[in-house]
Design an enzyme around this catalytic site. Structure first.
Site, PDB file in Angstrom:
ATOM      1  N   GLY A 112     -22.077   8.435  -5.255  1.00  0.00           N
ATOM      2  CA  GLY A 112     -22.902   9.263  -6.122  1.00  0.00           C
ATOM      3  C   GLY A 112     -22.137  10.351  -6.837  1.00  0.00           C
ATOM      4  O   GLY A 112     -22.716  11.107  -7.633  1.00  0.00           O
ATOM      5  N   LYS A 113     -20.831  10.416  -6.625  1.00  0.00           N
ATOM      6  CA  LYS A 113     -20.042  11.519  -7.203  1.00  0.00           C
ATOM      7  C   LYS A 113     -19.945  11.454  -8.724  1.00  0.00           C
ATOM      8  O   LYS A 113     -19.650  12.451  -9.381  1.00  0.00           O
ATOM      9  CB  LYS A 113     -18.635  11.534  -6.600  1.00  0.00           C
ATOM     10  CG  LYS A 113     -17.751  10.375  -7.017  1.00  0.00           C
ATOM     11  CD  LYS A 113     -16.324  10.506  -6.504  1.00  0.00           C
ATOM     12  CE  LYS A 113     -16.223  10.397  -5.019  1.00  0.00           C
ATOM     13  NZ  LYS A 113     -14.814  10.404  -4.547  1.00  0.00           N
ATOM     14  N   SER A 165     -13.691  -2.197  -0.473  1.00  0.00           N
ATOM     15  CA  SER A 165     -14.390  -1.390  -1.465  1.00  0.00           C
ATOM     16  C   SER A 165     -15.908  -1.507  -1.347  1.00  0.00           C
ATOM     17  O   SER A 165     -16.599  -1.740  -2.346  1.00  0.00           O
ATOM     18  CB  SER A 165     -13.936  -1.749  -2.890  1.00  0.00           C
ATOM     19  OG  SER A 165     -14.170  -0.678  -3.783  1.00  0.00           O
ATOM     20  N   PRO A 166     -16.449  -1.339  -0.142  1.00  0.00           N
ATOM     21  CA  PRO A 166     -17.905  -1.441   0.022  1.00  0.00           C
ATOM     22  C   PRO A 166     -18.661  -0.306  -0.655  1.00  0.00           C
ATOM     23  O   PRO A 166     -19.882  -0.378  -0.777  1.00  0.00           O
ATOM     24  CB  PRO A 166     -18.079  -1.386   1.547  1.00  0.00           C
ATOM     25  CG  PRO A 166     -16.899  -0.603   2.021  1.00  0.00           C
ATOM     26  CD  PRO A 166     -15.772  -1.015   1.129  1.00  0.00           C
ATOM     27  N   LEU A 167     -17.934   0.720  -1.116  1.00  0.00           N
ATOM     28  CA  LEU A 167     -18.568   1.820  -1.849  1.00  0.00           C
ATOM     29  C   LEU A 167     -18.378   1.680  -3.358  1.00  0.00           C
ATOM     30  O   LEU A 167     -18.476   2.656  -4.106  1.00  0.00           O
ATOM     31  CB  LEU A 167     -18.020   3.169  -1.364  1.00  0.00           C
ATOM     32  CG  LEU A 167     -18.379   3.529   0.077  1.00  0.00           C
ATOM     33  CD1 LEU A 167     -17.745   4.852   0.463  1.00  0.00           C
ATOM     34  CD2 LEU A 167     -19.889   3.587   0.262  1.00  0.00           C
ATOM     35  N   TYR A 225       0.821  -1.204   0.000  1.00  0.00           N
ATOM     36  CA  TYR A 225       0.000   0.000   0.000  1.00  0.00           C
ATOM     37  C   TYR A 225       0.861   1.262   0.000  1.00  0.00           C
ATOM     38  O   TYR A 225       1.975   1.277   0.529  1.00  0.00           O
ATOM     39  CB  TYR A 225      -0.931   0.019   1.204  1.00  0.00           C
ATOM     40  CG  TYR A 225      -2.082  -0.960   1.139  1.00  0.00           C
ATOM     41  CD1 TYR A 225      -2.361  -1.680  -0.023  1.00  0.00           C
ATOM     42  CD2 TYR A 225      -2.904  -1.165   2.240  1.00  0.00           C
ATOM     43  CE1 TYR A 225      -3.425  -2.564  -0.076  1.00  0.00           C
ATOM     44  CE2 TYR A 225      -3.968  -2.054   2.195  1.00  0.00           C
ATOM     45  CZ  TYR A 225      -4.228  -2.756   1.034  1.00  0.00           C
ATOM     46  OH  TYR A 225      -5.276  -3.636   0.972  1.00  0.00           O
ATOM     47  N   GLY A 256     -15.855   3.788  -5.012  1.00  0.00           N
ATOM     48  CA  GLY A 256     -16.213   5.201  -4.947  1.00  0.00           C
ATOM     49  C   GLY A 256     -17.461   5.569  -5.714  1.00  0.00           C
ATOM     50  O   GLY A 256     -18.021   6.653  -5.518  1.00  0.00           O
ATOM     51  N   LEU A 303     -20.482   4.397  -5.508  1.00  0.00           N
ATOM     52  CA  LEU A 303     -21.699   4.442  -4.708  1.00  0.00           C
ATOM     53  C   LEU A 303     -21.793   5.690  -3.829  1.00  0.00           C
ATOM     54  O   LEU A 303     -22.796   5.878  -3.132  1.00  0.00           O
ATOM     55  CB  LEU A 303     -21.805   3.182  -3.832  1.00  0.00           C
ATOM     56  CG  LEU A 303     -22.088   1.895  -4.618  1.00  0.00           C
ATOM     57  CD1 LEU A 303     -21.939   0.673  -3.722  1.00  0.00           C
ATOM     58  CD2 LEU A 303     -23.487   1.938  -5.235  1.00  0.00           C
TER      59      LEU A 303
END
Length: 324
Positions: free
Chosen positions: A216-217, A207-209, A53, A212, A214
């Site tokens: 909404g961006k 990555s539960p979004l 990372y 990125g 989800l």
């Protein structure tokens, strides 16, 4: 923040985890210290890292921040092994020598004498599984690791790994797996989640979004300051910017508006409350973003809205519980 048991093990973690993938690259020492303090003060415990990372700089930075904030004893520190950099490329190597060398280096860089959870980052076809698992067993019996898990394994790989390690002399169990899991990525429900439920393992969702999306961006295009506009991350985000996934995002946005929450908070709450999930990994570029994300801890999605989101995002990827 509420704590959850990881599978059937004695390991307990916050149901939201702090991800550090961009620490050392997009996040500097000052911002990292502020994020870690904010996370711990909110009751968060699980902090997830890996040697690769931050282009290899993450663990040294995290070690400095743990020392400066005095928070090592307040966190469950989860590291990884089996992905390493060679000649500028990330390669899989789960051989005994490589993973144990990685563990030694991680402990030095993180400034600690043990990891609370150590995970095999990727399956490695070139190394016998028993060799990798013997290294995990050695790490636990030598006291440098408390619990062990895997990451990005398929269902059959998970079951094989669990059975093989449990059959070794020390009978060290695999307690967890990390897989990508979100409203936009539900393949884990086909084979991984049923395996975890049968084996008594916990799922840590990365990555539960939906990378990125989800948040909404991207609903009205690609913002200039987003990952989707960054050449280093464009290919990571692009597969989720498709018309079918846009429909899921719109449904999520409508649900969020009706509940007085952000799309990200609803998306996180949905994953958090899925079967076998122990924790969801969230990362942020800024502390302000992290604070908004952590507010998902207090969000409860009504059953009928949760089911609607499950239906609109599901396709054929249904959990075993839903099939019954």
């Amino acid at each position: 923040m509420l704590l959850r048991q990881v599978g059937h093990s004695g390991l307990r973690v916050s149901r939201m985890a702090l991800g550090t993938m961009s620490w050392g690259a997009g996040v500097d020492d000052y911002e990292a210290a502020e994020q870690l303090t904010t996370f711990v003060d909110a009751g968060g415990t699980l902090v997830d890292t890996a040697p690769i990372y931050g282009d290899g700089a993450c663990e040294e930075l995290l070690g400095r921040v743990l020392a400066s904030t005095g928070t090592r004893d307040r966190v469950v520190l989860a590291g990884k092994c089996a992905l390493t950099r060679r000649d500028g490329e990330v390669v899989r190597d789960a051989s005994r020598g490589t993973v144990l060398d990685q563990l030694d280096l991680s402990l030095r860089q993180l400034g600690t004498d043990h990891l609370d959870l150590w995970q095999v980052h990727r399956w490695d076809d070139s190394t016998p599984l028993d060799e990798t698992l013997a290294a995990l067993e050695h790490a636990v019996t030598s006291g440098r690791v408390r619990y062990v898990g895997i990451s990005n394994f398929t269902g059959w790989q998970t079951a094989l790994g669990h059975a093989t390690l449990a059959g070794r002399p020390a009978r060290v169990p695999l307690v967890s797996t990390q897989v990508e899991y979100s409203l936009l990525r539900r393949e884990a429900e086909v084979d991984v989640v049923p395996a975890l439920q049968h084996l008594g393992m916990g799922l840590i969702a990365w990555s539960p979004l939906g990378r990125g999306v989800l948040t909404g961006k991207y609903r009205n295009g690609t913002p200039a300051d987003s990952r989707g506009a960054d050449p280093r991350w464009e290919q990571f985000v692009a597969p989720y910017l498709t018309p079918d996934r846009a429909g899921v995002v719109e449904a999520l946005a409508r649900a969020a508006e009706g509940l007085g929450a952000s799309p990200a908070q609803i998306a996180l709450a949905w994953v958090r409350d899925r079967p076998a999930v122990a924790s969801v990994v969230v990362g942020a570029r800024t502390t302000a973003q992290l604070v908004e994300t952590l507010a998902a801890e207090a969000v409860e999605v009504p059953p009928e809205i949760r089911q609607a989101l499950t239906d609109v995002s599901g396709g054929e990827a249904l959990s075993s519980a839903e099939k019954e």
